[in-house]
Write a protein that holds these residues in place. Structure first.
Motif, short mmCIF file in Angstrom:
data_model
loop_
_atom_site.label_atom_id
_atom_site.label_comp_id
_atom_site.label_asym_id
_atom_site.label_seq_id
_atom_site.Cartn_x
_atom_site.Cartn_y
_atom_site.Cartn_z
N GLU A 176 -8.65 10.90 9.92
CA GLU A 176 -8.72 11.70 11.14
C GLU A 176 -9.03 10.82 12.34
O GLU A 176 -8.62 11.12 13.46
CB GLU A 176 -9.78 12.80 11.00
CG GLU A 176 -9.49 13.79 9.88
CD GLU A 176 -8.17 14.52 10.08
OE1 GLU A 176 -7.77 14.73 11.24
OE2 GLU A 176 -7.53 14.86 9.06
N ALA A 177 -9.77 9.73 12.11
CA ALA A 177 -10.09 8.78 13.17
C ALA A 177 -10.35 7.43 12.52
O ALA A 177 -10.67 7.34 11.32
CB ALA A 177 -11.32 9.24 13.96
N LYS A 178 -10.23 6.37 13.29
CA LYS A 178 -10.41 5.03 12.77
C LYS A 178 -11.80 4.88 12.17
O LYS A 178 -12.81 5.28 12.77
CB LYS A 178 -10.22 4.01 13.90
CG LYS A 178 -10.24 2.56 13.42
CD LYS A 178 -9.94 1.60 14.55
CE LYS A 178 -9.97 0.15 14.05
NZ LYS A 178 -9.68 -0.81 15.14
N GLY A 179 -11.86 4.32 10.98
CA GLY A 179 -13.13 4.10 10.32
C GLY A 179 -13.61 5.24 9.45
O GLY A 179 -14.55 5.07 8.66
N GLU A 180 -13.01 6.41 9.58
CA GLU A 180 -13.41 7.55 8.76
C GLU A 180 -12.72 7.50 7.41
O GLU A 180 -11.65 6.91 7.27
CB GLU A 180 -13.08 8.86 9.47
CG GLU A 180 -13.93 9.14 10.70
CD GLU A 180 -13.73 10.55 11.21
OE1 GLU A 180 -12.98 11.32 10.57
OE2 GLU A 180 -14.31 10.88 12.27
N PRO A 181 -13.32 8.12 6.37
CA PRO A 181 -12.68 8.12 5.05
C PRO A 181 -11.34 8.84 5.09
O PRO A 181 -11.14 9.79 5.87
CB PRO A 181 -13.69 8.89 4.18
CG PRO A 181 -14.97 8.84 4.92
CD PRO A 181 -14.62 8.79 6.37
N ARG A 182 -10.42 8.41 4.25
CA ARG A 182 -9.13 9.08 4.16
C ARG A 182 -9.27 10.42 3.46
O ARG A 182 -10.15 10.62 2.62
CB ARG A 182 -8.11 8.21 3.41
CG ARG A 182 -7.76 6.92 4.14
CD ARG A 182 -6.66 6.17 3.42
NE ARG A 182 -6.31 4.95 4.12
CZ ARG A 182 -6.87 3.76 3.90
NH1 ARG A 182 -7.82 3.67 2.98
NH2 ARG A 182 -6.51 2.70 4.57
N THR A 183 -8.39 11.34 3.81
CA THR A 183 -8.36 12.66 3.20
C THR A 183 -6.94 12.93 2.69
O THR A 183 -6.01 12.15 2.93
CB THR A 183 -8.75 13.75 4.20
OG1 THR A 183 -7.72 13.86 5.21
CG2 THR A 183 -10.08 13.44 4.87
N LEU A 184 -6.78 14.07 2.02
CA LEU A 184 -5.47 14.52 1.56
C LEU A 184 -4.90 15.54 2.54
O LEU A 184 -4.38 16.58 2.16
CB LEU A 184 -5.58 15.13 0.16
CG LEU A 184 -6.04 14.18 -0.95
CD1 LEU A 184 -6.23 14.95 -2.25
CD2 LEU A 184 -5.04 13.04 -1.14
N ARG A 185 -4.96 15.21 3.80
CA ARG A 185 -4.54 16.15 4.84
C ARG A 185 -3.09 16.59 4.66
O ARG A 185 -2.77 17.78 4.76
CB ARG A 185 -4.71 15.50 6.23
CG ARG A 185 -4.38 16.44 7.40
CD ARG A 185 -4.52 15.68 8.71
NE ARG A 185 -3.52 14.63 8.85
CZ ARG A 185 -3.71 13.50 9.55
NH1 ARG A 185 -4.88 13.27 10.13
NH2 ARG A 185 -2.74 12.61 9.63
N ALA A 186 -2.18 15.66 4.40
CA ALA A 186 -0.77 16.01 4.27
C ALA A 186 -0.56 16.96 3.08
O ALA A 186 0.19 17.94 3.18
CB ALA A 186 0.08 14.76 4.11
N LEU A 187 -1.22 16.67 1.95
CA LEU A 187 -1.07 17.55 0.79
C LEU A 187 -1.67 18.92 1.07
O LEU A 187 -1.08 19.95 0.71
CB LEU A 187 -1.75 16.93 -0.43
CG LEU A 187 -1.71 17.78 -1.70
CD1 LEU A 187 -0.27 17.98 -2.18
CD2 LEU A 187 -2.54 17.15 -2.81
#
Length: 340
Positions: A52-63
């Motif tokens: 969601e922003a630089k440095g934040e953990p990745r999420t499964l937003r697209a899924l």
């Protein structure tokens, strides 16, 4: 009355919501395919992670966007349990109607990284280099109706494409020498077979605890049924030569599909079966039928050369139907409650 359940595997081909192709264009193609599967359990490959922003953990937003508002919107999901860090590309995801009791990843937990001294590297390497897997094995334990536990192993093995060798490539697609390419292909075969070995050893752990375990290995194995990685995972009786080990072999469900329909990828005009559902003998007793949804499948080589920003996946989904025994369904019903 028995209950039917459906389990599917599908490589979503780098699912993302960034890039040149709009997310909704991809979703318009993929959502009908997912709905047609009518699955209770989905084994998905190539699900990209987003920040969601630089440095934040990745999420499964697209899924999450792909599944929202559809039949899988409220399903349980995992990529490996608490503390698992998502990669930017090609995550494995398990989606289940029923609770996922436990989940973990295996990546060099059971098979150490092989050490290889490259012979064509330029400059020459002073010692051995570790050959690491591209992706982990995802193991999820799902609580089925009636309380039985299903072990699902979701895999995406290395493609048979030469791995990089230091100093041996002019650019991403051009090698400097045949020897360099050959060694790269050799390294890729180590990666792919090593991933398969780690998956098989994880399966063995489950069998050690319960010889009658319900086990399913699913995913894009980047290999056909008689090629080395699949043979490692199957462990057929005629390979081990030991009748006492017959109960540990895994059975490929695509064999129930007519041979002319038995393919999940079209590659330069060749129809190949690279995606698989392999089950333990106990789970095979519940198996009823399998389908490969390849009617609209395009040729991946032709498409990559002629199609700009294709929204499709060039893997066909594979789905199997099982029937839970009557006892499994009724064990959890209250006294006097009618069977579903």
């Amino acid at each position: 009355m028995s209950r039917s359940i459906r389990i599917a595997t599908f490589n979503l081909e780098s699912l993302d919501d960034t890039g040149d192709l709009s997310f909704e264009e991809r979703a318009a193609v993929l959502r009908p395919q997912l709905e047609r599967l009518d699955a209770d359990i989905l084994c998905l490959q190539e699900v990209n992670g987003q920040r969601e922003a630089k440095g934040e953990p990745r999420t499964l937003r697209a899924l999450n966007r792909l599944l929202e508002g559809g039949p899988y919107a409220d399903f349980h999901r995992t990529s490996g349990g608490e503390g698992t860090k998502l990669a930017d590309r090609h995550n494995l995801v398990l989606v289940s109607r029923w609770p996922i009791l436990a989940a973990r990843q295996y990546r060099h937990d059971l098979v150490p990284s092989p050490q290889v001294r490259m012979v064509t590297a330029d400059p020459a390497q002073p010692g051995g280099d570790a050959v690491t897997w591209d992706r982990p094995v995802l193991h999820g334990e799902i609580e089925l109706p009636g309380g039985r536990r299903l072990h699902v192993f979701n895999l995406h093995l290395r493609a048979p494409i030469a791995a990089p060798v230091p100093g041996q490539k002019k650019n991403a697609s051009t090698w400097k020498s045949v020897g360099g390419w050959a060694e790269g292909f050799y390294l890729a075969s180590i990666k792919r077979a090593g991933q398969a070995l780690e998956a098989r050893l994880a399966v063995e752990r489950v069998f050690d605890a319960d010889p009658q375990a319900l086990i399913l290995v699913a995913g894009d194995l980047n290999a056909e049924i008689e090629q080395t990685p699949v043979r490692i995972i199957r462990a057929d009786l005629d390979e081990t030569g030991n009748g006492h080990l017959a109960g540990r072999s895994l059975v490929p469900l695509e064999r129930s599909v007519p041979e002319e329909r038995r393919f999940t990828v079209l590659h330069g005009g060749d129809a190949v079966m690279l995606d698989h559902l392999l089950v333990s003998r106990a789970l095979l007793g519940w198996f009823r039928s399998a389908e490969i949804h390849n009617e609209a499948l395009g040729d991946e080589l032709v498409a990559h050369a002629t199609v700009s920003h294709s929204p499709e996946s060039y893997h066909a989904p594979l789905v199997a139907r099982f029937e839970l025994p009557d006892q499994t369904v009724t064990e959890t019903m209250a006294p006097g409650e009618p069977a579903p």
